[in-house]
Design a protein around this motif. Structure first.
Motif, PDB file in Angstrom:
ATOM      1  N   TYR A  12       0.842  -1.206   0.000  1.00  0.00           N
ATOM      2  CA  TYR A  12       0.000   0.000   0.000  1.00  0.00           C
ATOM      3  C   TYR A  12       0.874   1.251   0.000  1.00  0.00           C
ATOM      4  N   GLN A  13       1.866   1.288   0.849  1.00  0.00           N
ATOM      5  CA  GLN A  13       2.748   2.463   0.913  1.00  0.00           C
ATOM      6  C   GLN A  13       3.501   2.664  -0.411  1.00  0.00           C
ATOM      7  N   THR A  14       3.850   1.585  -1.051  1.00  0.00           N
ATOM      8  CA  THR A  14       4.619   1.655  -2.299  1.00  0.00           C
ATOM      9  C   THR A  14       3.748   2.040  -3.495  1.00  0.00           C
ATOM     10  N   TYR A  15       2.537   1.500  -3.558  1.00  0.00           N
ATOM     11  CA  TYR A  15       1.734   1.625  -4.776  1.00  0.00           C
ATOM     12  C   TYR A  15       0.456   2.446  -4.648  1.00  0.00           C
ATOM     13  N   GLU A  35     -12.276   5.523  -3.764  1.00  0.00           N
ATOM     14  CA  GLU A  35     -13.039   4.274  -3.640  1.00  0.00           C
ATOM     15  C   GLU A  35     -12.393   3.154  -4.456  1.00  0.00           C
ATOM     16  N   ILE A  36     -11.987   3.486  -5.670  1.00  0.00           N
ATOM     17  CA  ILE A  36     -11.319   2.490  -6.518  1.00  0.00           C
ATOM     18  C   ILE A  36     -10.014   2.043  -5.868  1.00  0.00           C
ATOM     19  N   THR A  37      -9.265   2.989  -5.303  1.00  0.00           N
ATOM     20  CA  THR A  37      -7.996   2.657  -4.638  1.00  0.00           C
ATOM     21  C   THR A  37      -8.240   1.664  -3.506  1.00  0.00           C
ATOM     22  N   GLN A  38      -9.262   1.911  -2.698  1.00  0.00           N
ATOM     23  CA  GLN A  38      -9.615   0.968  -1.626  1.00  0.00           C
ATOM     24  C   GLN A  38      -9.949  -0.398  -2.200  1.00  0.00           C
ATOM     25  N   ASP A  39     -10.780  -0.401  -3.237  1.00  0.00           N
ATOM     26  CA  ASP A  39     -11.196  -1.662  -3.849  1.00  0.00           C
ATOM     27  C   ASP A  39     -10.006  -2.443  -4.397  1.00  0.00           C
ATOM     28  N   VAL A  40      -9.056  -1.716  -4.992  1.00  0.00           N
ATOM     29  CA  VAL A  40      -7.866  -2.375  -5.554  1.00  0.00           C
ATOM     30  C   VAL A  40      -7.083  -3.073  -4.447  1.00  0.00           C
ATOM     31  N   PHE A  41      -6.870  -2.391  -3.329  1.00  0.00           N
ATOM     32  CA  PHE A  41      -6.062  -3.009  -2.274  1.00  0.00           C
ATOM     33  C   PHE A  41      -6.802  -4.120  -1.534  1.00  0.00           C
ATOM     34  N   VAL A  42      -8.122  -4.059  -1.516  1.00  0.00           N
ATOM     35  CA  VAL A  42      -8.893  -5.190  -0.986  1.00  0.00           C
ATOM     36  C   VAL A  42      -8.675  -6.388  -1.909  1.00  0.00           C
ATOM     37  N   LYS A  43      -8.758  -6.136  -3.215  1.00  0.00           N
ATOM     38  CA  LYS A  43      -8.562  -7.210  -4.194  1.00  0.00           C
ATOM     39  C   LYS A  43      -7.120  -7.741  -4.129  1.00  0.00           C
ATOM     40  N   VAL A  44      -6.145  -6.842  -3.996  1.00  0.00           N
ATOM     41  CA  VAL A  44      -4.741  -7.266  -3.872  1.00  0.00           C
ATOM     42  C   VAL A  44      -4.588  -8.165  -2.641  1.00  0.00           C
ATOM     43  N   ASN A  45      -5.186  -7.761  -1.531  1.00  0.00           N
ATOM     44  CA  ASN A  45      -5.096  -8.541  -0.301  1.00  0.00           C
ATOM     45  C   ASN A  45      -5.647  -9.955  -0.495  1.00  0.00           C
ATOM     46  N   LEU A  48      -3.393 -11.896  -3.374  1.00  0.00           N
ATOM     47  CA  LEU A  48      -1.937 -11.964  -3.242  1.00  0.00           C
ATOM     48  C   LEU A  48      -1.418 -13.400  -3.196  1.00  0.00           C
ATOM     49  N   LYS A  49      -2.163 -14.267  -2.539  1.00  0.00           N
ATOM     50  CA  LYS A  49      -1.717 -15.666  -2.442  1.00  0.00           C
ATOM     51  C   LYS A  49      -1.709 -16.358  -3.810  1.00  0.00           C
ATOM     52  N   ASN A  50      -2.483 -15.815  -4.764  1.00  0.00           N
ATOM     53  CA  ASN A  50      -2.549 -16.396  -6.102  1.00  0.00           C
ATOM     54  C   ASN A  50      -1.628 -15.697  -7.099  1.00  0.00           C
ATOM     55  N   PHE A  51      -0.911 -14.665  -6.652  1.00  0.00           N
ATOM     56  CA  PHE A  51      -0.010 -13.950  -7.545  1.00  0.00           C
ATOM     57  C   PHE A  51       1.091 -14.906  -7.998  1.00  0.00           C
ATOM     58  N   ASN A  52       1.167 -15.138  -9.311  1.00  0.00           N
ATOM     59  CA  ASN A  52       2.076 -16.165  -9.831  1.00  0.00           C
ATOM     60  C   ASN A  52       3.426 -15.618 -10.289  1.00  0.00           C
ATOM     61  N   GLN A  53       3.644 -14.356 -10.175  1.00  0.00           N
ATOM     62  CA  GLN A  53       4.906 -13.701 -10.504  1.00  0.00           C
ATOM     63  C   GLN A  53       5.338 -13.882 -11.948  1.00  0.00           C
ATOM     64  N   LYS A  54       4.374 -14.136 -12.857  1.00  0.00           N
ATOM     65  CA  LYS A  54       4.708 -14.164 -14.277  1.00  0.00           C
ATOM     66  C   LYS A  54       5.003 -12.748 -14.765  1.00  0.00           C
ATOM     67  N   SER A  55       4.397 -11.779 -14.117  1.00  0.00           N
ATOM     68  CA  SER A  55       4.689 -10.375 -14.400  1.00  0.00           C
ATOM     69  C   SER A  55       5.188  -9.745 -13.101  1.00  0.00           C
ATOM     70  N   ARG A  63      -2.687  -3.742 -13.592  1.00  0.00           N
ATOM     71  CA  ARG A  63      -3.752  -4.475 -14.283  1.00  0.00           C
ATOM     72  C   ARG A  63      -5.017  -4.511 -13.423  1.00  0.00           C
ATOM     73  N   ILE A  64      -4.851  -4.778 -12.136  1.00  0.00           N
ATOM     74  CA  ILE A  64      -5.999  -4.790 -11.224  1.00  0.00           C
ATOM     75  C   ILE A  64      -6.645  -3.407 -11.187  1.00  0.00           C
ATOM     76  N   THR A  65      -5.824  -2.366 -11.144  1.00  0.00           N
ATOM     77  CA  THR A  65      -6.332  -0.987 -11.080  1.00  0.00           C
ATOM     78  C   THR A  65      -7.118  -0.634 -12.333  1.00  0.00           C
ATOM     79  N   VAL A  66      -6.578  -0.947 -13.487  1.00  0.00           N
ATOM     80  CA  VAL A  66      -7.273  -0.665 -14.750  1.00  0.00           C
ATOM     81  C   VAL A  66      -8.615  -1.399 -14.770  1.00  0.00           C
ATOM     82  N   ASN A  67      -8.609  -2.684 -14.402  1.00  0.00           N
ATOM     83  CA  ASN A  67      -9.846  -3.458 -14.410  1.00  0.00           C
ATOM     84  C   ASN A  67     -10.862  -2.919 -13.404  1.00  0.00           C
ATOM     85  N   GLN A  68     -10.405  -2.560 -12.204  1.00  0.00           N
ATOM     86  CA  GLN A  68     -11.310  -1.992 -11.197  1.00  0.00           C
ATOM     87  C   GLN A  68     -11.884  -0.666 -11.682  1.00  0.00           C
TER      88      GLN A  68
END
Length: 171
Positions: A12-15, A35-45, A48-55, A63-68
């Motif tokens: 959150y502090q970084t992004y 509101e979108i920023t809050q939603d993005v970090f809820v989604k990130v939270n 995060l366990k499914n983040f596959n580090q392909k990117s 990508r999450i921000t654009v989609n939100q």
């Protein structure tokens, strides 16, 4: 770095400023961008366990921000249509008459020009709008935009070109 080693507070502090600015470029309204920023970090939270580090993490969060942001706009537009055709209530007047352009990074003298530009950008097809915002407003390189949008670099170039042509025609 393990997925579980990511600290949400650090992310959150970084992004958060990046997420907020991207959202603001889509919605041009401070409260909506928050509101979108809050939603993005809820989604990130939750994701995060499914983040596959392909990117990179930054690309993933972009990508999450654009989609939100796009989902938020679709939801808001469908609510406006519902207000017009559906049930009327006491919040309708406030909702429909709320200021639609509020971008704190734009000087007052330039506000009308910027409002016209963003209003016109908002008429672009979703993929052109995203490519244009990421490339020309956020200043990302075509390879970065391609990675975020999960398309080829030549497709990004084509989308940006078509967006610029369309904006020139409309402005």
């Amino acid at each position: 770095m393990q997925n579980n080693a990511f600290d949400l507070n650090f992310l959150y502090q970084t992004y958060n400023l990046l997420v907020y600015n991207v959202a603001l470029n889509y919605v041009q309204n401070v409260e909506d961008a928050e509101e979108i920023t809050q939603d993005v970090f809820v989604k990130v939270n939750y994701s995060l366990k499914n983040f596959n580090q392909k990117s990179s993490l930054k690309t993933w969060i972009y990508r999450i921000t654009v989609n939100q942001s796009l989902d938020f706009i679709k939801k808001k537009n469908s609510q406006k249509r519902f207000f017009i055709f559906g049930k009327r209530n006491e919040n309708e007047y406030d909702y429909l008459n709320a200021s639609s352009f509020e971008h704190p990074g734009i000087e007052l003298e330039k506000k009308e020009e910027a409002e016209l530009l963003f209003t016109t950008i908002n008429t672009l097809p979703e993929n052109q709008k995203t490519a244009f915002i990421l490339s020309k407003i956020d200043g990302l390189s075509n390879p970065e935009v391609a990675e975020i949008m999960e398309i080829s670099i030549s497709a990004v170039e084509s989308l940006v070109f078509r967006a610029k042509s369309s904006l020139k025609d409309k402005l």
